[in-house]
Design an enzyme around this catalytic site. Structure first.
Site, PDB file in Angstrom:
ATOM      1  N   TYR A  91       0.829  -1.207   0.000  1.00  0.00           N
ATOM      2  CA  TYR A  91       0.000   0.000   0.000  1.00  0.00           C
ATOM      3  C   TYR A  91       0.863   1.257   0.000  1.00  0.00           C
ATOM      4  CZ  TYR A  91      -4.607   2.121   1.075  1.00  0.00           C
ATOM      5  OH  TYR A  91      -5.803   2.798   1.038  1.00  0.00           O
ATOM      6  N   SER A 183       1.037  -7.832   1.486  1.00  0.00           N
ATOM      7  CA  SER A 183       0.112  -6.826   1.985  1.00  0.00           C
ATOM      8  C   SER A 183      -0.881  -6.440   0.877  1.00  0.00           C
ATOM      9  CB  SER A 183       0.881  -5.622   2.543  1.00  0.00           C
ATOM     10  OG  SER A 183       0.039  -4.812   3.326  1.00  0.00           O
ATOM     11  N   GLN A 184      -0.927  -5.182   0.453  1.00  0.00           N
ATOM     12  CA  GLN A 184      -1.774  -4.855  -0.688  1.00  0.00           C
ATOM     13  C   GLN A 184      -1.411  -5.751  -1.877  1.00  0.00           C
ATOM     14  OE1 GLN A 184      -2.916  -0.737  -2.767  1.00  0.00           O
ATOM     15  NE2 GLN A 184      -0.847  -1.382  -3.302  1.00  0.00           N
ATOM     16  N   ASP A 273       0.204 -10.047  13.574  1.00  0.00           N
ATOM     17  CA  ASP A 273      -0.057  -8.985  12.596  1.00  0.00           C
ATOM     18  C   ASP A 273      -1.268  -8.152  13.031  1.00  0.00           C
ATOM     19  OD1 ASP A 273      -0.475  -7.380  10.373  1.00  0.00           O
ATOM     20  OD2 ASP A 273      -0.120  -8.995   8.933  1.00  0.00           O
ATOM     21  N   HIS A 302       3.392  -7.691  10.796  1.00  0.00           N
ATOM     22  CA  HIS A 302       3.349  -7.223   9.408  1.00  0.00           C
ATOM     23  C   HIS A 302       4.738  -6.702   9.062  1.00  0.00           C
ATOM     24  CE1 HIS A 302       0.439  -6.476   6.189  1.00  0.00           C
ATOM     25  NE2 HIS A 302       1.133  -5.388   5.881  1.00  0.00           N
TER      26      HIS A 302
END
Length: 322
Positions: A91, A183-184, A273, A302
């Site tokens: 992101y 992630s994203q 996370d 994360h």
């Protein structure tokens, strides 16, 4: 994990966020629109050079006329067709440094790393939507009556177009293409393999964009989902549109696309996370019907997960074989 479910419950969890009744029709229309997009692209030699790979800036026109940038890194002096990988970034940032792709290129992979429109790379987001554009992209377009204006609807379709462009390259074997992201980027890898069934291998590291209602039920104010908190705080403080909001977010919830995935999947989750909580990830993972494996990292959040890069490399290695 104190703030989320224990592992035995995670393995059974199927998600909280509602799925819109016309979800399948929504994505059917999106794919139909995408089928009208050209697979033409522009290649510009990169300033970065390597002894093992050719490096190019690649541009294509995405849905809505956006100009999408990718890094293309392919082996030098390649003979015949080889495997390909589509990479998606986290992101806000970009496709990263060229050197990150050289190890895979040296082994024979062609890598296409896409910059998400309007984030940290060179892709351009030209959408015009009502409502806030502050604090994140999940809620970009949420004020529009038509969910086809949602930012992530366009990005999800960009991932498929990028994969199809890679398929079309004469030096790439379209039957040996995988996708990777964290992630994203992990979410986009799942999305790409859900909407493009030709993808053979998917590596997803703690994916974002899943089970928004569950993220809200947890402490999202300090997570990747914080923009939902800001939306309610500044735009709908009495939660009069809460049901409408989560239903609309359901169109771009990867858990509802996960059952479409046909590829083999390798997934990494950190049990500590708090950015993309484990339950939001298991909501999607548990719906995948294709061959899959979840690697659970108990003391990780994360963050960079030690040893997983090697596992991903081994997982993709089948693509090197004809």
């Amino acid at each position: 994990m104190k703030f989320d479910m224990p592992l035995h419950e995670l393995k059974e969890y199927k998600g909280t966020n509602p799925k819109p009744q016309d979800f399948d029709e929504f994505w059917g229309r999106g794919l139909q629109e995408l089928s009208q997009q050209s697979l033409d692209y522009e290649l510009i030699p990169a300033k970065f050079t390597s002894r093992v790979a050719e490096c190019y800036d690649l541009y294509f026109t995405g849905v809505g006329g956006a100009r999408i940038h990718c890094q293309l890194v392919r082996p030098k002096n390649q003979i015949g067709e080889g495997p390909g990988l589509v990479w998606f970034h986290g992101y806000h940032v970009s496709s990263g440094d060229w050197v990150d792709k050289l190890g895979y290129a040296a082994e024979g992979y062609t890598i296409l790393a896409m910059d998400c429109r309007g984030q940290g790379g060179l892709s351009i987001d030209n959408s015009q939507v009502r409502g806030t554009t502050l604090k994140g992209h999940i809620i970009r377009g949420i004020e529009e009556g038509n969910p086809e204006k949602l930012y992530y609807r366009q990005v999800f379709l960009d991932t498929v177009q990028a994969a199809r462009i890679l398929f079309s390259m004469e030096h790439v074997d379209a039957d040996r293409v995988g996708v990777y992201g964290a992630s994203q980027g992990g979410a986009l890898a799942i999305v790409c393999s859900a909407l493009e069934p030709k993808i053979k291998k998917t590596v997803a590291v703690y994916p974002f964009l899943s089970d928004y209602k569950r993220a809200w039920d947890l402490d999202i104010a300090n997570s990747a989902y914080e923009e939902i908190h800001y939306y309610f705080k500044f735009i709908d403080p009495n939660h009069e549109r809460e049901e409408e909001l989560f239903n609309k977010l359901g169109y771009i919830d990867i858990q509802h696309l996960a059952e479409r995935v046909k590829s083999q999947v390798l997934w990494a989750v950190g049990m500590e996370d708090q950015i993309c909580p484990p339950s939001t990830q298991f909501a999607a993972y548990n719906k995948i019907q294709s061959p899959k494996q979840m690697k659970v990292f108990y003391e990780y959040g994360h963050e960079h997960i030690r040893t997983f890069g090697d596992k991903a490399h081994s997982f993709f290695s089948d693509l090197l074989d004809k």
